[in-house]
Design an enzyme around this catalytic site. Structure first.
Site, mmCIF file in Angstrom:
data_model
loop_
_atom_site.group_PDB
_atom_site.id
_atom_site.type_symbol
_atom_site.label_atom_id
_atom_site.label_comp_id
_atom_site.label_asym_id
_atom_site.label_seq_id
_atom_site.Cartn_x
_atom_site.Cartn_y
_atom_site.Cartn_z
ATOM 1 C CB CYS A 36 4.233 -6.022 3.877
ATOM 2 S SG CYS A 36 3.253 -4.674 4.565
ATOM 3 C CB THR A 87 5.887 0.233 -0.816
ATOM 4 O OG1 THR A 87 5.649 -0.608 0.328
ATOM 5 C CG2 THR A 87 4.639 0.301 -1.665
#
EC number: 1.3.1.2
Length: 426
Positions: free
Chosen positions: A191, A257
């Site tokens: 993350c 991401t």
């Protein structure tokens, strides 16, 4: 899910903590470079449908499409919907021991559209989020995991977990999550935003020494397959992937991401997404990241093929919107393909389109199973130096062919006069 446990050592190709479904076929173990069978298929009235089922780390799925950890896996209701619509597996939103420390803001998403800054009606190609992990109490999520496994015993439910740099905390989290009956764990080492000061997420995934230590804690405790989810926000993604696998993880998931700033509002001059006039860098996903994700997956797959046994798995993530996108990840070695932002754009029923398109691709190339083409395209990647060499040799070959026939067997009746002329020097 009816299952039986295998206690085999690494030399057998299966981890001692792998739980296999009763109908697991050892002959289905993966190979990165299956025999080449590329070519257009001649249709037949009796042709059978391609088989999309996959078996990964002993876990049998009806298809390779997996709900990626995030908003599509936030609670029982949405995960149930995913199973009902036909997703191969569901990875729940990341959980930790103390959800009270997780405080989200709104708005927390921003879109990138084609065209100039400020375009309002063009296609969305990128998506940014500054959302944290699950803010629901762990006890609530655990009850929902248990309920899902009771209602869908033959479907694959994977828990995504993330915790502070604390051995006791990691061991407690893993123990409590496993008691619900989940089939596997995905460890969120990736993350890109939120709680780095607590040494969580990418703060661990970007530090191979920390990663090695934490993976050691996890794999000493876990009894189900463990996937380590990689951050792309690093120079060489194969380094943390290698460390994770050496530390005992059964699989790699990539990519999470990409750290980004989505843009600046041309009217307010404030960054997006804007919260009380301010923002923070977040994670970038959706279609625009797919080329980056493919490169990362390709590098990991090549490393895994050369350094690890075939029982290790790879889950490809990044910008998958169509079945053809998924085929690209599989051609580069992915066993499964995760979709998260795509579900937020198109809904849970989109899996039917994904399956239909992947089957269409397989029919075009005469593939009956996923394993027949998984990893096929890896063999076509090389160095730039080799590309130069190959092109030079090809040019020389074409010149030689223009200069004339190489052998008596090359003469043809129709082109006899031209072939004779091609070998005249004046």
């Amino acid at each position: 899910m009816a299952s039986m446990s295998f206690a085999l050592n690494r030399f057998s190709g299966l981890s001692s903590k792998t739980t296999l479904s009763a109908d697991f076929d050892p002959s289905s173990r993966r190979s990165f470079l299956p025999p080449t069978r590329v070519g257009l298929k001649i249709s037949s009235a009796a042709e059978s449908e391609p088989d999309l089922s996959v078996t990964v780390n002993g876990l049998k799925m009806p298809n390779p499409f997996v709900i990626g950890s995030g908003p599509p896996g936030t609670n029982y209701t949405v995960m149930k919907r995913a199973f009902d619509e036909g997703w191969g597996a569901v990875i729940a939103k990341t959980v930790s021991l103390d959800a009270s420390k997780v405080i989200n803001v709104t708005p927390r998403y921003a879109r990138l559209r084609t065209g100039s800054n400020g375009s309002a009606k063009t296609d969305v190609i990128g998506w940014q989020n500054i959302e944290l992990i699950s803010d629901r109490p762990l006890e609530t999520m655990l009850k929902e995991f248990e309920r899902l496994k009771k209602e869908y015993p033959d479907r694959i439910l994977i828990a995504s977990v993330m915790e502070e740099y604390n051995k006791t905390a990691w061991e407690e989290l893993i123990d409590r999550v496993e008691q619900t009956g989940v089939d596997a764990l995905e460890i969120n080492f990736s993350c890109p935003h939120g709680m780095p000061e607590r040494r969580m997420g990418a703060a661990v995934g970007q530090d191979c020494a920390l990663l090695d230590e934490v993976c050691g804690w996890i794999n000493a405790k876990a009894t189900v397959p463990v996937w380590a989810k990689m951050t792309p926000n690093i120079t060489d993604i194969t380094e943390p992937a290698r460390v994770s696998l050496k530390s005992g993880c059964e699989g790699i998931a990539a990519i999470n991401t990409i750290m980004s700033v989505m843009g600046i509002d041309m009217k307010t001059l404030r960054p997006e997404p804007c919260v009380e006039g301010y923002s923070t860098p977040g994670g970038y996903s959706y279609k625009a990241v797919r080329p980056i994700a493919l490169a990362k997956v390709m590098n990991i797959a090549k490393m895994m093929k050369s350094e690890f046994s075939e029982d290790r798995s790879l889950s490809g993530i990044g910008g998958v919107e169509t079945g053809y996108d998924a085929a690209e990840f599989i051609l580069l070695g992915s066993n499964t393909v995760q979709v998260c932002t795509g579900v937020m754009m198109h809904g849970y029923g989109h899996v039917k389109t994904l399956c239909a398109e992947l089957k269409d691709f397989m029919k075009q190339h005469n593939f009956s199973t996923i394993e027949e083409f998984r990893g096929h395209s890896l063999q076509y990647f090389t160095t730039h130096t080799d590309l130069v060499k190959r092109q030079k040799e090809a040019v020389e070959q074409r010149k030689a062919e223009k200069r004339g026939l190489k052998s008596d067997k090359d003469w043809t009746g129709d082109g006899f006069v031209k072939e004779t002329e091609s070998m005249v020097s004046n």
